[in-house]
Write an enzyme that holds these catalytic residues in place. Structure first.
Site, PDB file in Angstrom:
ATOM      1  N   GLY A   1      -3.757  -1.444  -2.801  1.00 15.92           N
ATOM      2  CA  GLY A   1      -4.897  -1.337  -1.891  1.00 15.92           C
ATOM      3  C   GLY A   1      -4.456  -1.251  -0.437  1.00 15.92           C
ATOM      4  N   SER A   2      -5.193  -1.902   0.434  1.00 14.80           N
ATOM      5  CA  SER A   2      -5.015  -1.697   1.871  1.00 14.80           C
ATOM      6  C   SER A   2      -3.710  -2.245   2.456  1.00 14.80           C
ATOM      7  CB  SER A   2      -6.200  -2.298   2.630  1.00 14.80           C
ATOM      8  OG  SER A   2      -7.387  -1.617   2.278  1.00 14.80           O
TER       9      SER A   2
END
Length: 455
Positions: free
Chosen positions: A171-172
């Site tokens: 993810g981020s």
């Protein structure tokens, strides 16, 4: 194991001289730290004395001691005859396998992780602290874990270290690496603006920012703001400036499909779709821009983020320092691959300073420590289903911290799997990393940052 008794009790029973009772002496490895470093050390099977997990398994040749039967001669009075004792027989091997793990930091990290898992009713979690210059791991913790002194009482699934054996979509927390790729290839500068519309359509797939419902469109923002707000739309527009095949080559260059080469068993290489699919399907590079659609292990992500902190080089994460005698002299030290450059120092310095604003002004505020410059990035990723797609109610939260920004020395990664309630990288993992950094500052006596900066 269930029928063993301590030596002191066995001696008492032996003195009773009971008929029909045989006491068989068994030796087993004793782990005084119990579960503190079980993720790293592993355990030895009590029956055949073979290493079954961790370093006990991979470094067995350095840990086992040779037992020799020697026939000795005695004089008439029963005394041993020194002249008949083989040379070197009485010499004891005083070599010790020394690790990079700091037990003080390991203890603090495990305690903080246990507390977080309990608070958010999470499935499991992991914390890694790495020296970014040489790859030595000060901490490698997974929870839940097991006590190697009582290994038979625990589920076998706990014997593997999932921080290097289990894949997940980062993810981020991967976004800073993508920004570094974009800067390094020259498709953007730190001042390039992108239109964050809050929502973007790629083929038949809509991509939204995590806060689209509450914030909507942000308008024109630069890469620093993209990281600060963790803008998916901004990242998609950024990476679409690059040819998909070039982007793919960069992901390979970072070692995404390789193992990091740590000394522990059962390490898994990251997974990435085929280059052809990446090139012909626009959704693949789009989702990769915000850390989904590919998978890696926490130890792999730590290695890659370490390259942002050390000026651009991939170092080999490791837990073994070598064999040392009791005076501290090295007798053997492992040879590791030379650090491999992937980014320029200018690129990494720019990205780490962008990451600092995530902590001062963005989603990583929960990791702030007065007087210290910390770079960070939150991550809240959907959890991929083995059958394809994503679970609707399961996510993995994470946070990476880099310390200190002015001269980075450490990267700290926390990953918490399936936390419940108000569970985001900012609420679960960022405070966890803060508590580990506070312990690290005290243990390593890291002085406050000399520069004045906005808290």
């Amino acid at each position: 194991m269930g029928n063993t008794i301590p030596e002191a009790i066995a001696d008492q029973i032996a003195r009773l001289n009971l008929d029909g009772l045989e006491l068989i002496r068994q030796y087993s490895r004793f782990y005084p730290q119990n579960e503190l470093a079980s993720d790293v050390v592993g355990y030895v099977n009590i029956f055949d004395h073979l290493g079954q997990a961790g370093l006990e398994y991979t470094q067995e040749k350095f840990l086992e001691r040779e037992i020799r039967n020697i026939r000795l001669s005695r004089a008439g009075n029963g005394a041993l005859m020194p002249g008949h004792v083989p040379e070197g027989f009485m010499h004891l091997d005083d070599l010790r396998l020394q690790l990079t793990i700091d037990t003080r930091l390991q203890r603090a990290a495990r305690s903080a992780l246990k507390e977080t898992i309990k608070k958010f009713k999470a499935e499991r979690g992991s914390i890694i602290v790495m020296n970014v210059h040489n790859g030595s791991l000060l901490t490698l913790v997974c929870e839940p874990t097991y006590n190697p002194n009582q290994y038979s009482k625990f589920d076998v699934s706990l014997f593997k270290n999932w921080a290097l054996s289990d894949l997940y979509e980062p993810g981020s927390t991967f976004k800073p690496l993508n920004v570094a790729i974009a800067l390094e290839t020259g498709i953007i500068t730190a001042q390039t603006l992108f239109n964050d519309t809050g929502k973007i359509q790629i083929g038949e797939w809509p991509i939204l920012n995590h806060d689209y419902k509450s914030v909507g469109a942000r308008g024109m923002i630069n890469p620093t703001k993209i990281l600060q707000h963790s803008s998916n739309v901004g990242m998609v527009r950024m990476m679409r400036k690059m040819k998909p095949e070039v982007y793919y080559d960069w992901l390979e260059k970072l070692g995404l499909k390789q193992k990091v080469g740590i000394e522990l068993p059962a390490e898994t290489a990251g997974q990435l779709k085929s280059k052809y699919k990446f090139k012909v399907s626009p959704i693949e590079p789009a989702t990769a821009s915000f850390g989904q659609g590919f998978s890696l292990t926490p130890i792999q992500l730590t290695q890659m983020l370490g390259a942002l902190a050390n000026g651009g080089k991939l170092v080999t994460p490791h837990v073994v320092r070598g064999l040392f005698d009791t005076k501290g002299n090295p007798h053997w030290q492992p040879r590791r691959p030379a650090p491999r450059r992937v980014f320029s120092p200018n690129t990494t310095r720019t990205v780490v300073e962008m990451m600092e604003t995530v902590v001062t002004d963005g989603s990583g505020k929960a990791s702030r420590i007065p007087g210290y410059r910390i770079g960070g990035k939150t991550g809240t990723a959907q959890k991929a289903s083995p059958t394809g797609g994503y679970y609707s109610d399961a996510k993995i939260t994470s946070f990476v911290g880099i310390l200190p920004v002015e001269s980075p020395r450490y990267v700290i990664l926390a990953v918490v799997d399936e936390p419940q309630g108000n569970a985001f990288g900012s609420t679960v993992a960022a405070p966890l990393v803060k508590s580990v950094i506070e312990a690290l500052i005290a243990i390593e006596r890291i002085p406050p940052s000399s520069q004045n900066f906005r808290q």
